[in-house]
Design a protein around this motif. Structure first.
Motif, short mmCIF file in Angstrom:
data_model
loop_
_atom_site.label_atom_id
_atom_site.label_comp_id
_atom_site.label_asym_id
_atom_site.label_seq_id
_atom_site.Cartn_x
_atom_site.Cartn_y
_atom_site.Cartn_z
N GLY A 192 11.39 0.23 -17.18
CA GLY A 192 11.52 -0.95 -18.13
C GLY A 192 10.41 -1.95 -17.39
N ALA A 193 10.35 -2.09 -16.15
CA ALA A 193 9.23 -3.08 -15.79
C ALA A 193 8.06 -2.65 -16.07
N LEU A 194 7.83 -1.63 -16.30
CA LEU A 194 6.23 -1.22 -16.75
C LEU A 194 5.81 -2.00 -18.05
N ASP A 195 7.01 -2.30 -18.71
CA ASP A 195 6.33 -2.83 -19.91
C ASP A 195 6.30 -4.39 -19.91
N TRP A 196 6.62 -4.83 -18.70
CA TRP A 196 6.24 -6.46 -18.65
C TRP A 196 4.70 -6.46 -18.23
N LYS A 197 4.21 -7.75 -18.87
CA LYS A 197 2.89 -7.87 -18.75
C LYS A 197 2.63 -8.72 -17.52
N PHE A 198 2.68 -8.07 -16.67
CA PHE A 198 2.32 -8.91 -15.03
C PHE A 198 0.72 -8.78 -15.04
N SER A 199 0.32 -9.84 -14.17
CA SER A 199 -1.00 -9.92 -14.14
C SER A 199 -1.89 -9.06 -12.81
N HIS A 200 -3.01 -8.95 -13.26
CA HIS A 200 -3.86 -8.19 -11.95
C HIS A 200 -3.50 -8.74 -10.71
N ARG A 201 -3.28 -9.87 -10.69
CA ARG A 201 -2.99 -10.85 -9.28
C ARG A 201 -1.77 -10.11 -8.53
N THR A 202 -0.87 -9.87 -9.66
CA THR A 202 0.52 -9.60 -9.18
C THR A 202 0.26 -7.94 -8.67
N PHE A 203 -0.33 -7.17 -9.55
CA PHE A 203 -0.44 -5.85 -9.15
C PHE A 203 -1.24 -5.70 -7.71
N LEU A 204 -2.21 -6.53 -7.47
CA LEU A 204 -2.82 -6.43 -6.46
C LEU A 204 -2.29 -6.75 -5.01
N ALA A 205 -1.38 -7.91 -5.44
CA ALA A 205 -0.34 -8.10 -4.16
C ALA A 205 0.62 -7.29 -3.90
N LEU A 206 1.00 -6.31 -5.05
CA LEU A 206 1.90 -5.20 -4.63
C LEU A 206 1.30 -4.07 -3.84
N ILE A 207 -0.21 -3.84 -4.23
CA ILE A 207 -1.03 -3.06 -3.49
C ILE A 207 -0.90 -3.42 -1.97
N GLU A 208 -1.23 -4.56 -1.87
CA GLU A 208 -1.46 -5.09 -0.42
C GLU A 208 -0.28 -5.09 0.46
N MET A 209 0.86 -5.40 -0.24
CA MET A 209 2.21 -5.13 0.57
C MET A 209 2.30 -3.60 0.97
N ILE A 210 2.18 -2.80 0.12
CA ILE A 210 2.28 -1.25 0.45
C ILE A 210 0.98 -0.85 1.42
N SER A 211 0.00 -1.43 1.30
CA SER A 211 -1.06 -1.03 2.14
C SER A 211 -0.79 -1.47 3.56
N VAL A 212 -0.35 -2.50 3.74
CA VAL A 212 0.11 -3.16 5.12
C VAL A 212 0.96 -1.95 5.79
N ARG A 213 1.91 -1.42 5.33
CA ARG A 213 2.96 -0.41 5.53
C ARG A 213 1.90 0.80 6.16
N HIS A 214 1.16 1.17 5.47
CA HIS A 214 0.05 2.22 5.62
C HIS A 214 -0.87 1.90 6.90
N ARG A 215 -1.37 0.70 6.94
CA ARG A 215 -1.91 0.13 8.16
C ARG A 215 -0.85 0.26 9.49
N HIS A 216 0.39 -0.16 9.46
CA HIS A 216 1.34 0.22 10.54
C HIS A 216 1.16 1.47 10.89
N ALA A 217 1.41 2.34 10.05
CA ALA A 217 1.29 3.85 10.25
C ALA A 217 -0.06 4.31 10.87
N PHE A 218 -1.01 3.81 10.53
CA PHE A 218 -2.55 3.97 11.28
C PHE A 218 -2.23 3.63 12.55
N ASP A 219 -1.64 2.62 13.04
CA ASP A 219 -1.48 1.97 14.28
C ASP A 219 -0.65 3.10 15.07
#
Length: 228
Positions: free
Chosen positions: A109-136
């Motif tokens: 249902g949340a996919l139908d929400w009209k959230f901004s590109h900025r919010t999408f990028l913030a979500l990407i960054e949050m997940i990206s941080v976890r991958h960088r921890h895994a790289f460490d």
């Protein structure tokens, strides 16, 4: 004489919880999510809503942030006693997929929400941080030619894209009387990443379903402990 310490006002937390509950219910029921619909469902005023969030974009961004934060916290138990960084990558990914499967209706249902590109990028960054921890954790297992920032963003983007595609397809599967296969989502996610990250060689046997079931058990145990 010092004045007694006042207890925190519980009303803001109750209002925020009511907004979250209303948003989840509207999304899960395939209802249109608007500020008016949310406030009616939550039994609050528009002013109360805007005292917590600037709009729907900030609300969905915060809800998704909180959900993924819960994933990391509850999934930490899955890594206890796991020595291999590759195994930790696989188990962490399984926990995310298990959480997505459990909250499929809301996320769809949340996919139908009209959230901004900025919010999408913030979500990407949050997940990206976890991958960088895994790289460490990989240490010297991380190839020297890999740009950590570029790779972590790429892995986060592919992970989120696969989740969105699975959610979208799951709606058609359920409409046809089927059951969405979250194990397939887990395997396709891990298979799209390189061997140096997951430890999986092309053609390796991989029990995605067993790992996913283990992740579900860990999440259930963590919730039982939190409630107890």
């Amino acid at each position: 004489m010092s004045s007694p310490t006042r207890a925190p006002d519980p009303r803001p937390a109750r209002t925020r919880a009511a907004i979250y509950t209303a948003a989840r219910e509207l999304s899960s029921a395939d209802g249109e999510v608007t500020v008016n619909a949310l406030t009616r469902r939550a039994g609050i005023s528009r002013a109360a809503f805007y005292s917590h969030f600037s709009g729907l974009d900030e609300l969905i961004g915060q809800m998704l942030h909180d959900m993924f934060q819960t994933v990391w916290e509850e999934g930490a138990a899955m890594h206890r006693g796991v020595a291999s960084p590759h195994e930790r990558v696989r188990s962490a990914t399984a926990v995310v997929v298990a959480y997505v499967e459990q909250h499929r209706t809301f996320l769809l249902g949340a996919l139908d929400w009209k959230f901004s590109h900025r919010t999408f990028l913030a979500l990407i960054e949050m997940i990206s941080v976890r991958h960088r921890h895994a790289f460490d954790a990989l240490g010297e297992g991380l190839p020297s030619e890999v740009d950590r920032m570029v790779a972590s963003d790429a892995f986060a983007g592919s992970q989120l894209s696969l989740i969105i595609r699975w959610l979208d397809r799951s709606e058609h599967v359920v409409a046809g009387g089927g059951e969405p296969d979250a194990a397939a989502l887990l395997e396709s996610t891990l298979r799209c990443w390189p061997t140096w990250y997951t430890g999986l060689q092309p053609g390796d046997d991989f029990d995605a379903r067993g790992l996913l079931e283990a992740a579900h058990r860990v999440l259930a145990e963590q919730r039982e402990q939190a409630q107890g």
